[in-house]
Design a protein around this motif. Structure first.
Motif, PDB file in Angstrom:
ATOM      1  N   VAL A 148       3.677  -4.788   0.578  1.00 52.71           N
ATOM      2  CA  VAL A 148       2.084  -4.578   0.891  1.00 52.71           C
ATOM      3  C   VAL A 148       2.010  -3.933  -0.603  1.00 52.71           C
ATOM      4  O   VAL A 148       2.722  -3.329  -1.083  1.00 52.71           O
ATOM      5  CB  VAL A 148       1.793  -3.092   1.702  1.00 52.71           C
ATOM      6  N   ALA A 149       1.239  -4.822  -1.151  1.00 51.53           N
ATOM      7  CA  ALA A 149       0.635  -4.389  -2.741  1.00 51.53           C
ATOM      8  C   ALA A 149      -0.387  -3.359  -2.505  1.00 51.53           C
ATOM      9  O   ALA A 149      -1.345  -3.268  -1.880  1.00 51.53           O
ATOM     10  CB  ALA A 149       0.426  -5.355  -3.671  1.00 51.53           C
ATOM     11  N   LEU A 150      -0.746  -2.146  -3.824  1.00 49.76           N
ATOM     12  CA  LEU A 150      -1.507  -1.398  -3.872  1.00 49.76           C
ATOM     13  C   LEU A 150      -2.068  -1.319  -5.433  1.00 49.76           C
ATOM     14  O   LEU A 150      -1.198  -1.950  -6.206  1.00 49.76           O
ATOM     15  CB  LEU A 150      -0.993  -0.320  -4.288  1.00 49.76           C
TER      16      LEU A 150
ATOM     17  N   CYS B  96       7.065  -0.921   5.730  1.00 46.21           N
ATOM     18  CA  CYS B  96       7.033  -1.371   4.704  1.00 46.21           C
ATOM     19  C   CYS B  96       7.397  -2.121   3.354  1.00 46.21           C
ATOM     20  O   CYS B  96       7.948   0.095   2.761  1.00 46.21           O
ATOM     21  CB  CYS B  96       5.177  -1.694   4.673  1.00 46.21           C
ATOM     22  N   LYS B  97       8.399  -2.750   2.322  1.00 47.99           N
ATOM     23  CA  LYS B  97       7.853  -2.347   1.588  1.00 47.99           C
ATOM     24  C   LYS B  97       6.824  -2.570  -0.058  1.00 47.99           C
ATOM     25  O   LYS B  97       5.878  -3.027   0.682  1.00 47.99           O
ATOM     26  CB  LYS B  97       8.486  -4.183   0.949  1.00 47.99           C
TER      27      LYS B  97
ATOM     28  N   ALA C 212       3.955 -10.481  -1.403  1.00 46.60           N
ATOM     29  CA  ALA C 212       3.583  -9.997  -0.469  1.00 46.60           C
ATOM     30  C   ALA C 212       2.299 -10.451   0.458  1.00 46.60           C
ATOM     31  O   ALA C 212       1.821 -11.178  -0.191  1.00 46.60           O
ATOM     32  CB  ALA C 212       1.863  -8.554  -1.698  1.00 46.60           C
ATOM     33  N   ASP C 213       2.131  -9.984   1.303  1.00 51.03           N
ATOM     34  CA  ASP C 213       0.974 -10.145   2.860  1.00 51.03           C
ATOM     35  C   ASP C 213       0.046  -9.604   2.270  1.00 51.03           C
ATOM     36  O   ASP C 213      -0.652  -9.945   3.394  1.00 51.03           O
ATOM     37  CB  ASP C 213       2.379 -10.215   3.926  1.00 51.03           C
ATOM     38  N   LEU C 214       0.246  -8.530   2.315  1.00 47.38           N
ATOM     39  CA  LEU C 214      -1.271  -7.829   1.744  1.00 47.38           C
ATOM     40  C   LEU C 214      -1.443  -6.584   0.829  1.00 47.38           C
ATOM     41  O   LEU C 214      -0.255  -6.401   0.288  1.00 47.38           O
ATOM     42  CB  LEU C 214      -1.277  -6.762   3.590  1.00 47.38           C
TER      43      LEU C 214
END
Length: 303
Positions: free
Chosen positions: A6-8, A33-34, A62-64
């Protein structure tokens, strides 16, 4: 759907964004999650607890992507990730928040629910536009909200010739013209008098901005329409005309320039918490029925 990475992404100009970013990153790690943080977001907020990644790396790994900011932050991220398969979630750290719909104070709970599979998926169409001067392409871009042609400075109106699928529609003198997606129908197009299009309506809307002839009204067109708008005259406009892709501007357009707009083959995937309702968003953001019959509003009666 499994969300392993997951990317922020945040509106790093906002003060105090580091604390909710760190808290959300910790929640994601606790869920297994990574976590990546978009490089500019990390550098400008001082949040370096997680690996930094540019948009290319986010698209590959990323998936999300979770976007924390206002709608402008979401628009920018959506354009950058449009060619990937990365799903997106919006947490509102701005003002209106039509597409960053999760309130900050309930973000942890909402994200936990989504990662556990309790979510609604929502696909949104994008536009792609090109600015042509003769055979030369001057600019191109993607837009989740709208492509806008308008006068760039003070002075008179601009004259535009509009064609749809090669067929002449009309010429108009106005301050500008908005070509909006259903997502963009609640943005500038709404302020200019255009209709609200539900996201599942396969259509585009053309909205004139302050037209000289009041019979020039908004019109809804099929989603697969190919539009060609020619700048026929700039009148007394001192600074020429400009074209905006989601408010990202190309200025100094000239008479004879053509703006070609069509639906992009790419779509953006938004994820919302279980129970999400587009009409609830409209009630909340546009204050529908707030002062009339609050007992009819499930958002009110559930409180």
């Amino acid at each position: 759907m499994h969300f392993n990475t997951v990317a922020l992404i945040g509106r790093y100009q906002d003060s105090g964004l580091d604390t909710p970013l760190r808290r959300l990153g910790a929640v994601l790690q606790a869920l297994g999650c990574k976590v990546l943080i978009e490089a500019e977001t990390g550098r400008n907020t001082g949040v370096t607890d997680f690996p930094l990644a540019d948009y290319t790396a986010i698209g590959q790994q990323a998936d999300l992507a979770i976007i924390m900011g206002g709608d402008g932050t979401m628009l920018a991220a959506a354009r950058r990730l449009a060619t990937t398969n990365v799903a997106m979630i919006g947490i509102n750290h701005g003002r209106l928040g039509f597409i960053t719909d999760i309130p900050l104070d309930s973000a942890d709970e909402a994200i936990t629910g989504i990662l556990n599979g309790a979510y609604v998926e929502d696909e949104r169409v994008l536009l792609e536009g090109r600015v042509l001067r003769g055979n030369q392409e001057m600019a191109s871009g993607l837009a989740l909200n709208d492509v806008i042609i308008n006068r760039a400075g003070r002075g008179g109106m601009i004259e535009l010739k509009v064609e749809c699928n090669g067929v002449f529609m009309h010429s108009q003198r106005a301050d500008g013209l908005i070509i909006a997606t259903p997502t963009g129908s609640t943005a500038y197009a709404l302020s200019a008098g255009g209709p609200i299009l539900h996201p599942q309506v396969n259509a585009l809307v053309l909205v004139p901005v302050a037209p000289q002839t009041l019979s020039n009204r908004p019109i809804t067109l099929p989603e697969d329409s190919h539009l060609n708008i020619t700048i026929r005259a700039l009148g007394r406009v001192e600074s020429g005309a400009s074209v905006h892709f989601d408010m990202q501007a190309l200025s100094n357009c000239q008479e004879g320039d053509q703006i070609v707009v069509r639906r992009s083959p790419h779509r953006v995937r938004f994820l919302h918490p279980q129970g999400y309702s587009y009409f609830s968003t409209l009630r909340s953001k546009l204050n529908w029925n707030r002062m009339l019959h609050p007992w009819d509003d499930p958002d009110e009666t559930s409180r």
